[in-house]
Design a protein around this motif. Structure first.
Motif, mmCIF file in Angstrom:
data_model
loop_
_atom_site.group_PDB
_atom_site.id
_atom_site.type_symbol
_atom_site.label_atom_id
_atom_site.label_comp_id
_atom_site.label_asym_id
_atom_site.label_seq_id
_atom_site.Cartn_x
_atom_site.Cartn_y
_atom_site.Cartn_z
ATOM 1 N N PRO A 52 27.576 30.707 50.471
ATOM 2 C CA PRO A 52 27.903 31.925 49.739
ATOM 3 C C PRO A 52 26.730 32.345 48.857
ATOM 4 O O PRO A 52 25.671 31.754 48.936
ATOM 5 C CB PRO A 52 29.044 31.484 48.852
ATOM 6 N N TYR A 53 26.995 33.277 47.993
ATOM 7 C CA TYR A 53 25.955 33.838 47.143
ATOM 8 C C TYR A 53 24.788 34.246 48.041
ATOM 9 O O TYR A 53 23.634 33.967 47.732
ATOM 10 C CB TYR A 53 25.495 32.827 46.099
ATOM 11 N N ALA A 54 25.126 34.847 49.205
ATOM 12 C CA ALA A 54 24.069 35.251 50.124
ATOM 13 C C ALA A 54 23.176 36.265 49.431
ATOM 14 O O ALA A 54 23.643 37.070 48.615
ATOM 15 C CB ALA A 54 24.686 35.841 51.383
ATOM 16 N N ASP A 55 21.895 36.204 49.755
ATOM 17 C CA ASP A 55 20.999 37.225 49.223
ATOM 18 C C ASP A 55 21.501 38.575 49.716
ATOM 19 O O ASP A 55 21.797 38.748 50.892
ATOM 20 C CB ASP A 55 19.570 36.974 49.703
ATOM 21 N N GLY A 56 21.603 39.506 48.815
ATOM 22 C CA GLY A 56 22.104 40.815 49.209
ATOM 23 C C GLY A 56 23.613 40.937 49.154
ATOM 24 O O GLY A 56 24.144 42.023 49.309
ATOM 25 N N ALA A 57 24.318 39.787 48.979
ATOM 26 C CA ALA A 57 25.775 39.890 48.829
ATOM 27 C C ALA A 57 26.047 40.672 47.560
ATOM 28 O O ALA A 57 25.421 40.444 46.521
ATOM 29 C CB ALA A 57 26.415 38.509 48.757
ATOM 30 N N LYS A 58 26.992 41.585 47.644
ATOM 31 C CA LYS A 58 27.238 42.407 46.468
ATOM 32 C C LYS A 58 28.201 41.688 45.520
ATOM 33 O O LYS A 58 28.961 40.807 45.943
ATOM 34 C CB LYS A 58 27.799 43.761 46.875
ATOM 35 N N ALA A 59 28.118 42.072 44.265
ATOM 36 C CA ALA A 59 29.094 41.560 43.308
ATOM 37 C C ALA A 59 30.453 42.148 43.669
ATOM 38 O O ALA A 59 30.561 43.303 44.074
ATOM 39 C CB ALA A 59 28.702 41.953 41.890
ATOM 40 N N ALA A 60 31.484 41.338 43.576
ATOM 41 C CA ALA A 60 32.819 41.810 43.923
ATOM 42 C C ALA A 60 33.248 42.915 42.960
ATOM 43 O O ALA A 60 32.866 42.923 41.787
ATOM 44 C CB ALA A 60 33.807 40.653 43.870
ATOM 45 N N ARG A 61 34.048 43.853 43.481
ATOM 46 C CA ARG A 61 34.639 44.871 42.621
ATOM 47 C C ARG A 61 35.922 44.255 42.056
ATOM 48 O O ARG A 61 36.929 44.134 42.748
ATOM 49 C CB ARG A 61 34.944 46.096 43.485
ATOM 50 N N VAL A 62 35.845 43.842 40.813
ATOM 51 C CA VAL A 62 36.965 43.113 40.220
ATOM 52 C C VAL A 62 37.943 44.100 39.594
ATOM 53 O O VAL A 62 37.545 44.996 38.839
ATOM 54 C CB VAL A 62 36.469 42.102 39.161
ATOM 55 N N VAL A 63 39.198 43.953 39.931
ATOM 56 C CA VAL A 63 40.217 44.837 39.390
ATOM 57 C C VAL A 63 40.413 44.511 37.905
ATOM 58 O O VAL A 63 40.613 43.343 37.553
ATOM 59 C CB VAL A 63 41.548 44.635 40.147
ATOM 60 N N PRO A 64 40.344 45.505 37.019
ATOM 61 C CA PRO A 64 40.574 45.216 35.595
ATOM 62 C C PRO A 64 41.977 44.627 35.410
ATOM 63 O O PRO A 64 42.919 45.028 36.103
ATOM 64 C CB PRO A 64 40.476 46.588 34.926
ATOM 65 N N THR A 65 42.078 43.708 34.465
ATOM 66 C CA THR A 65 43.337 42.995 34.277
ATOM 67 C C THR A 65 44.536 43.922 34.183
ATOM 68 O O THR A 65 45.579 43.667 34.779
ATOM 69 C CB THR A 65 43.274 42.174 32.978
ATOM 70 N N ASP A 66 44.378 44.989 33.449
ATOM 71 C CA ASP A 66 45.512 45.878 33.248
ATOM 72 C C ASP A 66 46.055 46.422 34.558
ATOM 73 O O ASP A 66 47.228 46.765 34.658
ATOM 74 C CB ASP A 66 45.111 47.060 32.361
ATOM 75 N N GLU A 67 45.189 46.524 35.562
ATOM 76 C CA GLU A 67 45.608 47.095 36.840
ATOM 77 C C GLU A 67 46.120 46.041 37.809
ATOM 78 O O GLU A 67 46.553 46.372 38.907
ATOM 79 C CB GLU A 67 44.438 47.877 37.466
ATOM 80 N N ASN A 68 46.029 44.735 37.428
ATOM 81 C CA ASN A 68 46.605 43.680 38.261
ATOM 82 C C ASN A 68 48.065 43.986 38.532
ATOM 83 O O ASN A 68 48.788 44.424 37.633
ATOM 84 C CB ASN A 68 46.543 42.327 37.523
ATOM 85 N N GLU A 69 48.489 43.707 39.738
ATOM 86 C CA GLU A 69 49.886 43.928 40.092
ATOM 87 C C GLU A 69 50.527 42.614 40.477
ATOM 88 O O GLU A 69 50.010 41.890 41.321
ATOM 89 C CB GLU A 69 49.980 44.917 41.251
ATOM 90 N N THR A 70 51.645 42.312 39.861
ATOM 91 C CA THR A 70 52.370 41.080 40.168
ATOM 92 C C THR A 70 53.795 41.226 39.657
ATOM 93 O O THR A 70 54.099 42.159 38.899
ATOM 94 C CB THR A 70 51.660 39.860 39.519
ATOM 95 N N ALA A 71 54.669 40.320 40.094
ATOM 96 C CA ALA A 71 55.989 40.259 39.482
ATOM 97 C C ALA A 71 55.855 39.599 38.109
ATOM 98 O O ALA A 71 54.831 38.989 37.801
ATOM 99 C CB ALA A 71 56.947 39.468 40.370
ATOM 100 N N HIS A 72 56.859 39.749 37.256
ATOM 101 C CA HIS A 72 56.807 39.161 35.914
ATOM 102 C C HIS A 72 58.139 38.535 35.526
ATOM 103 O O HIS A 72 59.198 39.012 35.933
ATOM 104 C CB HIS A 72 56.451 40.224 34.863
ATOM 105 N N TYR A 73 58.018 37.497 34.705
ATOM 106 C CA TYR A 73 59.152 36.867 34.045
ATOM 107 C C TYR A 73 59.047 37.240 32.571
ATOM 108 O O TYR A 73 57.966 37.136 31.981
ATOM 109 C CB TYR A 73 59.057 35.352 34.248
ATOM 110 N N ILE A 74 60.135 37.716 32.003
ATOM 111 C CA ILE A 74 60.130 38.119 30.591
ATOM 112 C C ILE A 74 61.323 37.464 29.895
ATOM 113 O O ILE A 74 62.462 37.595 30.356
ATOM 114 C CB ILE A 74 60.263 39.662 30.464
ATOM 115 N N ARG A 75 61.038 36.729 28.802
ATOM 116 C CA ARG A 75 62.149 36.131 28.043
ATOM 117 C C ARG A 75 62.202 36.741 26.651
ATOM 118 O O ARG A 75 61.181 36.791 25.942
ATOM 119 C CB ARG A 75 62.024 34.614 27.928
#
Lengths: 459, 459
Positions: B352-375
């Motif tokens: 990995p870390y191939a030369d020319g490999a691009k940095a990943a486009r990381v989704v900002p935390t706020d835009e993460n999508e998941t189910a949630h548990y709320i107590r």
């Protein structure tokens, strides 16, 4: 101390594959479910694979029995033929990918490929389990590689993990759930409280079992995989016919699965290769595993393999062991491994079926040592349990537990079921005790005996 | 169609490693628990490894801070020194094995090794997570390889499986239990019904947790491993500081583990890399996993990683992620891989870390999508549950379940606990709802919110 004996050796030889590999043309021999998926993956990821391999991976021939048959529209008809010899001898072909299955004709194809100095990728477990040592020897003489990741547990990158990733270890034991059909049936039996026959019918209706499921359910398929896996793990030659104990799941009764579960065991069709003082224990048979062991938690059509190494401890690999996509995943990885030259280096250096590797010293079944589960139906009168305990004592068998087991809904008229578990005992000793029990007048019907694995700290 | 565009390319280049590798001398830099085991394995299996590699793997230097300190008697004192530069520049050394840990000094050592054109084997996760891309680029320029199987999950042959075994796949998701200390603590809390503090104390007494456990329990260690693992799996560069969400287990309460279990979930410190339309979601945080998922069944100090590929489906690898033996198992495999030339080919071709490999486009935390548990702890008067349901409705959050949860032994005086689970929702939306709930007069104490993974068919 060991260091002083060494002189500093220079590694100046070039690896054979640096000069032996010249082309990236592929002949696919066989194009069923797996072959079609291999073709699709190579086609859809052409750019990435070309970049990785340094040259395109070009499928030049797809050899099938009936080139006129209707197929996946992605496979150009110009590639199809029924002439394997012509495809293999194409000078632009350097990799022969055998996905036809079967033994005799596949062996003929591989012999032609090797004679033509073509690298081989195969997912044919039966072929390697029967002919592995001689095929590998021939390939080494010809300077080509044979890769076979798809032959054992489909998409799980198992062979490479054992051969290369765990190379620092002496592998002391391999326990595998190697047949998804059997595992699906056993999971169904317990989850749905259903018989073997009903669970098999459901597996067939869902496509998890063939119309003729014999080779899956009688343990043959798992034994083919065990022969290959054990050869890699133990670094000795282990042919299919050297496995002294191959039993299937067809005689299992739900009542034993339930009784075992109440004792903390889960029943799996388990393939075992275990190094002991006397050699290697090899078997495929229904086996009780402690329910806390990760293998016991493998449900449905999945495969999983536990490997015990003296440095690494317990490693488990889990995934789908069959199907077009998973198997093609492994086959394409082998093709790329071959194209970039690493397959040849691994094949030359890391075996398995290394030239000169000795055949494993296989422990005769009778001398296998394991714990056992024994279920006896007693006629309902006093003293029966004492007689059973006495039979075990007479044979010197150490009892771990002895309980009367009344499964839910069982009627008293069928007798009183008693379940014993033993500590580790030789198979022949336990079977002698079972023979004695079968002749007792207090015992109704045949005694059931199922091997069990004792919980050990390294779990 | 794709085939017609190709011309037949001849692969005539020799791989770089065929000419670049000349000697099998090793300098061990650092000799703690792992280094000592590496030395012992190399010494005890000298004959086999010499046969495999074609030449002895000779440890010529063991560089330590204090060469006078008492050590394992198997390490000859003549090999010990504190001079890394001298050891690395020894012309007979071709492999520098960095096991010292830390970042700045380790980076300096690797720079010296690469400048001297020595192959590098390292188990240093922090270093690679911070400096992977630039180190790999420098190594490629110098024509040497860096291998790092021991850096992620110790003895599990994970990196090679993802990089090579699953190369045919697009990896859609990686879910990992990457820290054994945290998994041990979470298992203890539920099994023993004990608090986080008590479970940590037990982990420390058994050696599963350091005296200062901060980097383990705050998620940093898992995030280091995730950065490397995700870079390999997603084939993009993902540095440690690009992971937008790293939380530990230190604030978890037993009551939530129990409530989650009753809803069919098991709480793990889960490292996630998941490809979504917007890029790659990356997080390390306590997460509820469906209890039927194999990862939920991973108990104690073990590590496990689930990988989802589009061809292979679900593959899981399990084993010990730390400790001298398991990590040395991986390091020695890397040394042999380097000695036989396959490491260089893999390094050059497969990243990995191939030369020319691009940095990943990381989704900002706020835009993460998941189910949630709320107590939520409500004051005991009518209408509280309706207010909670209304807050969720106001934010457009789809509720999967909403139940009053009375944990065993809980006293009414502490309020009425209500647990909600949501379907997949953006993190920021859920957190907004939680902020609103925290201000309601019917709510006592801070609302607890834990992400959850919904059960999916491919499980």
């Amino acid at each position: 101390m060991y260091l002083r004996q060494l002189c500093c050796v220079q590694l100046t030889r070039s690896p054979a594959f640096a000069v032996g590999f010249h082309m990236a043309g592929i002949a696919l021999i066989g194009c069923g479910t797996v072959g079609t998926q291999v073709f699709r993956i190579l086609a859809s990821r052409e750019d990435r694979f070309t970049h990785l391999a340094g040259a395109p991976l070009e499928v030049r021939h797809v050899v099938v029995r009936d080139p006129g048959k209707k197929r996946d529209p992605g496979i150009p008809s110009t590639l199809l033929s029924s002439n394997a010899e012509a495809a293999i001898s194409d000078p632009a072909v350097s990799i022969v990918c055998e996905l036809m299955g079967g033994i005799d004709e596949a062996r003929r194809i591989l012999d032609i490929a090797i004679a033509n100095r073509k690298h081989v990728v195969t997912a044919n477990k039966a072929l390697l389990a029967e002919h592995g040592a001689s095929l590998f020897s021939a390939a080494r003489s010809a300077g080509v590689s044979i890769t076979f990741e798809g032959a054992v547990c489909g998409g799980i990158p198992l062979i490479d993990a054992v051969r290369r990733g765990l190379i620092a270890n002496e592998i002391t034991a391999v326990y595998g759930i190697l047949n998804g059909t059997c595992n699906y049936i056993l999971t169904q039996m317990l989850d749905r409280q259903t018989s073997y026959a009903d669970a098999l019918a459901k597996a067939q209706s869902l496509g998890y079992a063939e119309a003729d499921p014999t080779l899956d359910i009688d343990g043959t398929d798992a034994a083919h995989k065990l022969a290959i896996l054990a050869s890699v793990a133990m670094r000795e030659n282990i042919a299919f016919n050297a496995i002294p104990m191959v039993r299937g799941i067809q005689d299992l009764q739900l009542t034993d699965l339930i009784a075992g579960r109440e004792l903390g065991y889960t029943c799996k069709l388990l393939a075992v290769a275990e190094r002991v003082d006397a050699g290697v224990q090899l078997s495929v048979r229904p086996t009780f595993i402690p329910s806390s062991h990760p293998l016991a938690k493998v449900d449905g059509a999945f495969n999983a393999v536990s490997i015990y190494g003296d440095a690494v401890g317990h490693v488990l690999l889990y995934g789908r062991g069959a199907g077009g996509g998973p198997t093609a995943s492994a086959v394409v990885a082998d093709i790329i491994d071959t194209a970039i030259g690493t397959a040849q280096a691994t094949f030359d250096r890391l075996g398995p079926y290394a030239d000169g590797a000795k055949a494993a010293r296989v422990v005769p079944t009778d001398e296998n040592e394991t714990a056992h589960y024994i279920r006896v139906e007693l006629v309902d009168r006093p003293g029966g349990m004492a007689r059973i305990a006495q039979v075990l004592a007479d044979e010197g068998i150490s009892i771990a537990s002895l309980v009367q087991h009344a499964p839910e809904g069982s009627a008293g008229s069928e007798g009183v079921p008693v379940v014993a578990t033993t500590h580790v005992t030789r198979d022949d000793v336990v079977h002698r005790a079972v023979d004695v029990m079968n002749k007792l007048d207090v015992v109704r019907g045949p005694v059931v005996c199922i091997p069990a694995i004792e919980e050990r700290p390294e779990f």
